[in-house]
Design an enzyme around this catalytic site. Sequence first.
Site, short mmCIF file in Angstrom:
data_model
loop_
_atom_site.label_atom_id
_atom_site.label_comp_id
_atom_site.label_asym_id
_atom_site.label_seq_id
_atom_site.Cartn_x
_atom_site.Cartn_y
_atom_site.Cartn_z
N ASP A 198 0.85 -1.19 0.00
CA ASP A 198 0.00 0.00 0.00
C ASP A 198 0.89 1.24 0.00
O ASP A 198 0.59 2.25 0.61
CB ASP A 198 -0.92 -0.01 1.23
CG ASP A 198 -2.02 1.05 1.17
OD1 ASP A 198 -2.35 1.51 0.05
OD2 ASP A 198 -2.53 1.44 2.24
N ASP A 215 2.27 2.39 8.09
CA ASP A 215 1.05 1.70 7.68
C ASP A 215 1.33 0.37 6.98
O ASP A 215 0.98 0.18 5.81
CB ASP A 215 0.25 2.63 6.76
CG ASP A 215 -1.25 2.37 6.81
OD1 ASP A 215 -1.67 1.45 7.52
OD2 ASP A 215 -2.00 3.08 6.10
N1 LIG Z 1 4.45 6.37 14.06
C1 LIG Z 1 3.78 7.49 13.78
N2 LIG Z 1 4.23 8.69 14.19
C2 LIG Z 1 3.53 9.83 13.93
N3 LIG Z 1 2.38 9.85 13.25
C3 LIG Z 1 1.88 8.70 12.81
C4 LIG Z 1 2.54 7.46 13.05
N4 LIG Z 1 1.80 6.48 12.49
C5 LIG Z 1 0.74 7.07 11.94
N5 LIG Z 1 0.77 8.41 12.12
C6 LIG Z 1 -0.23 9.39 11.69
O1 LIG Z 1 -1.47 8.73 11.54
C7 LIG Z 1 -1.92 8.75 10.19
C8 LIG Z 1 -2.60 7.44 9.85
O2 LIG Z 1 -1.72 6.38 10.05
P1 LIG Z 1 -1.70 5.11 9.11
O3 LIG Z 1 -0.83 4.10 9.76
O4 LIG Z 1 -1.38 5.51 7.72
O5 LIG Z 1 -3.21 4.61 9.24
P2 LIG Z 1 -4.41 4.47 8.20
O6 LIG Z 1 -4.65 3.01 8.16
O7 LIG Z 1 -5.52 5.25 8.83
O8 LIG Z 1 -3.98 5.03 6.87
C9 LIG Z 1 -0.67 9.06 9.39
O9 LIG Z 1 -0.95 9.70 8.19
C10 LIG Z 1 0.10 9.96 10.32
O10 LIG Z 1 -0.40 11.27 10.26
MG LIG Z 2 -2.22 5.21 5.84
#
Ligand SMILES: Nc1ncnc2c1ncn2[C@@H]1O[C@H](COP(=O)(O)OP(=O)(O)O)[C@@H](O)[C@H]1O
Ligand SMILES: [Mg+2]
Length: 268
Positions: A198, A215
């Site tokens: 992804d 993610d």
């Molecule tokens: N380890 C991290 N540190 C800081 N921000 C994070 C982290 N992981 C996720 N985020 C924030 O959360 C958002 C969503 O996380 P993500 O893992 O992409 O989940 P989703 O499945 O909702 O896309 C990211 O775009 C970022 O802004």
């Molecule tokens: Mg994401």
Amino acid sequence: MSGIDREVEYYERTKVDKRLIKIKDEDLFKAIEEVFDHRTLLNVQKLMRKGIIKELRGAVAQGKEAKVFWGIGPNGEDLAIKIFYVETADFIKGRYKYIEGDPRFEDLKRNPRKLICAWCSKEFRNLKLAYEAGVRVPKPVAVLENILVMEFISLGDKRGVPAPLIKDYPPEDIEKAYWTIIDYVKKAYVNGGIVHADLSEYNVLNTGTELVIIDWGSAVKNNHPLAKEFLKRDITNITRFFTKLGLSDVDVEEIYREILEEAGESEE
Ligand SMILES: Nc1ncnc2c1ncn2[C@@H]1O[C@H](COP(=O)(O)OP(=O)(O)O)[C@@H](O)[C@H]1O
Ligand SMILES: [Mg+2]
């Protein structure tokens, strides 16, 4: 513009963002209570009792599947706590191709909570594989059911401010950034035996000095029947984004073949 100026400029642009508002503990608890089930709350408490999370601060991001919080670890370090919603059956839609034929997901298809917990633990394991393979990812800390605890990736030294996505805050040196990400894709595949599946400008954070791939829930092992297809799609998607930014003369096919070759595989 210098790195710091770019950072300040980005910060100014997002200052009114609710993500930056810190919530007092009690309000935060109420906010969590409204969104998550009792069991999730107990698990948050359990992680605190165990000393894995010392403090929970505000929510920093809210997706369709999960909410991400800023927290503080036992040594004062910043943590990102990703909590998956358990009552959204929607979650399962569009995910079968990632889990079909994966023995880890047998029996789970009829139980959404179990499935989501399995997904969360899969993200944790993938994160670990990628981390150990030398890919720059948030360092995995712990997982408990639908709660994933990892290193918090912040913008520069601004604690509690998540590093923006490269789509909102593109790296300055396009060429260097592109090849850094390609190198991570290669390391994940060759050393870690996994494909993100992804990868796009929506899942890469830019701290200002580093690019961090997040993610990993969709990631598959290299023996997954669609692994190669996903690998090529990841390279294609990230190349498309960087091409829009001005990158040129990149051959997706060649990069794809090189990665397979380095992994000792050939294309069927
Ligand atoms: N380890 C991290 N540190 C800081 N921000 C994070 C982290 N992981 C996720 N985020 C924030 O959360 C958002 C969503 O996380 P993500 O893992 O992409 O989940 P989703 O499945 O909702 O896309 C990211 O775009 C970022 O802004
Ligand atoms: Mg994401």
